[in-house]
Scaffold this motif. Sequence first.
Motif, mmCIF file in Angstrom:
data_model
loop_
_atom_site.group_PDB
_atom_site.id
_atom_site.type_symbol
_atom_site.label_atom_id
_atom_site.label_comp_id
_atom_site.label_asym_id
_atom_site.label_seq_id
_atom_site.Cartn_x
_atom_site.Cartn_y
_atom_site.Cartn_z
ATOM 1 N N ASP A 38 0.640 -1.240 0.056
ATOM 2 C CA ASP A 38 0.095 -0.140 -0.154
ATOM 3 C C ASP A 38 0.907 1.348 0.113
ATOM 4 O OD1 ASP A 38 -2.278 -1.560 -0.003
ATOM 5 O OD2 ASP A 38 -2.823 -1.466 1.921
ATOM 6 N N THR A 45 -0.388 6.484 -8.010
ATOM 7 C CA THR A 45 -1.560 7.536 -8.217
ATOM 8 C C THR A 45 -1.070 8.769 -8.903
ATOM 9 O OG1 THR A 45 -2.774 6.814 -6.158
ATOM 10 C CG2 THR A 45 -3.169 9.099 -6.925
ATOM 11 N N GLN A 61 -13.368 1.391 -15.913
ATOM 12 C CA GLN A 61 -14.078 0.873 -14.812
ATOM 13 C C GLN A 61 -15.451 0.111 -15.329
ATOM 14 O OE1 GLN A 61 -15.699 4.215 -12.565
ATOM 15 N NE2 GLN A 61 -14.974 3.082 -10.571
ATOM 16 N N GLU A 79 -12.247 12.893 -13.319
ATOM 17 C CA GLU A 79 -12.629 11.953 -12.337
ATOM 18 C C GLU A 79 -11.360 11.162 -11.877
ATOM 19 O OE1 GLU A 79 -16.060 9.649 -13.253
ATOM 20 O OE2 GLU A 79 -16.985 11.337 -13.898
ATOM 21 N N THR A 82 -10.230 11.294 -8.116
ATOM 22 C CA THR A 82 -11.345 10.768 -7.040
ATOM 23 C C THR A 82 -11.205 9.110 -7.142
ATOM 24 O OG1 THR A 82 -12.567 12.784 -7.482
ATOM 25 C CG2 THR A 82 -13.746 10.847 -6.493
ATOM 26 N N VAL A 83 -11.189 8.513 -8.289
ATOM 27 C CA VAL A 83 -11.419 7.089 -8.334
ATOM 28 C C VAL A 83 -10.001 6.645 -7.890
ATOM 29 C CG1 VAL A 83 -11.112 5.356 -10.187
ATOM 30 C CG2 VAL A 83 -12.670 7.179 -10.548
ATOM 31 N N ALA A 85 -8.449 7.731 -5.454
ATOM 32 C CA ALA A 85 -8.283 8.125 -3.999
ATOM 33 C C ALA A 85 -9.261 6.997 -3.162
ATOM 34 C CB ALA A 85 -8.669 9.424 -3.677
ATOM 35 N N ASP A 86 -9.985 6.493 -4.015
ATOM 36 C CA ASP A 86 -10.959 5.394 -3.217
ATOM 37 C C ASP A 86 -10.217 4.345 -3.144
ATOM 38 O OD1 ASP A 86 -12.803 3.603 -2.652
ATOM 39 O OD2 ASP A 86 -14.347 4.008 -4.307
ATOM 40 N N PRO A 87 -9.953 3.664 -1.860
ATOM 41 C CA PRO A 87 -9.292 2.389 -1.540
ATOM 42 C C PRO A 87 -9.683 1.037 -2.207
ATOM 43 C CG PRO A 87 -9.761 3.808 0.587
ATOM 44 C CD PRO A 87 -10.397 4.222 -0.596
ATOM 45 N N ALA A 88 -11.130 1.370 -2.578
ATOM 46 C CA ALA A 88 -11.605 -0.045 -3.253
ATOM 47 C C ALA A 88 -11.161 -0.001 -4.569
ATOM 48 C CB ALA A 88 -13.243 0.365 -3.244
ATOM 49 N N SER A 89 -10.834 1.054 -5.288
ATOM 50 C CA SER A 89 -10.058 1.001 -6.658
ATOM 51 C C SER A 89 -8.938 0.009 -6.651
ATOM 52 C CB SER A 89 -9.789 2.382 -7.376
ATOM 53 O OG SER A 89 -11.084 3.031 -7.409
ATOM 54 N N TRP A 90 -8.236 0.070 -5.488
ATOM 55 C CA TRP A 90 -6.959 -0.837 -5.330
ATOM 56 C C TRP A 90 -7.002 -2.086 -4.847
ATOM 57 C CZ3 TRP A 90 -2.934 1.506 -7.759
ATOM 58 C CH2 TRP A 90 -2.946 2.975 -8.200
#
Length: 113
Positions: A38, A45, A61, A79, A82-83, A85-90
């Motif tokens: 992480d 990013t 996506q 976007e 923002t995408v 920055a979302d932990p779910a994206s990784w």
Amino acid sequence: MRALTRDEECLLVNAREGTELWAVLADRAETEEDEERDSYVPLLTALITDWTREGYVRLRQGGAWPHWLTDGRDVPVEEVPTVLADPASWAYEEEPVSVVAVVVGARPVDDLF
């Protein structure tokens, strides 16, 4: 002509393969330790954001493979931060509902060298 950094090379190879972000992160970190892996998220990013703005890569996506490719959407450049920055994206999920992948953009990557 300049040489690519290790981070750039990792992103380039993965974009050419159309790789989900969790796998790009795993490739770069070369470890299964969550904390160490992480730690590369901010670096990747920044690189993905820059390369998306420059047109070398884009984010897709959508549903699990191959749906993000065939039925997914290109994430608009505005976007991308923002995408990312979302932990779910990784995050890796055994049965994902939605994934984010990096693919090659419209600008030839040869411009990087």
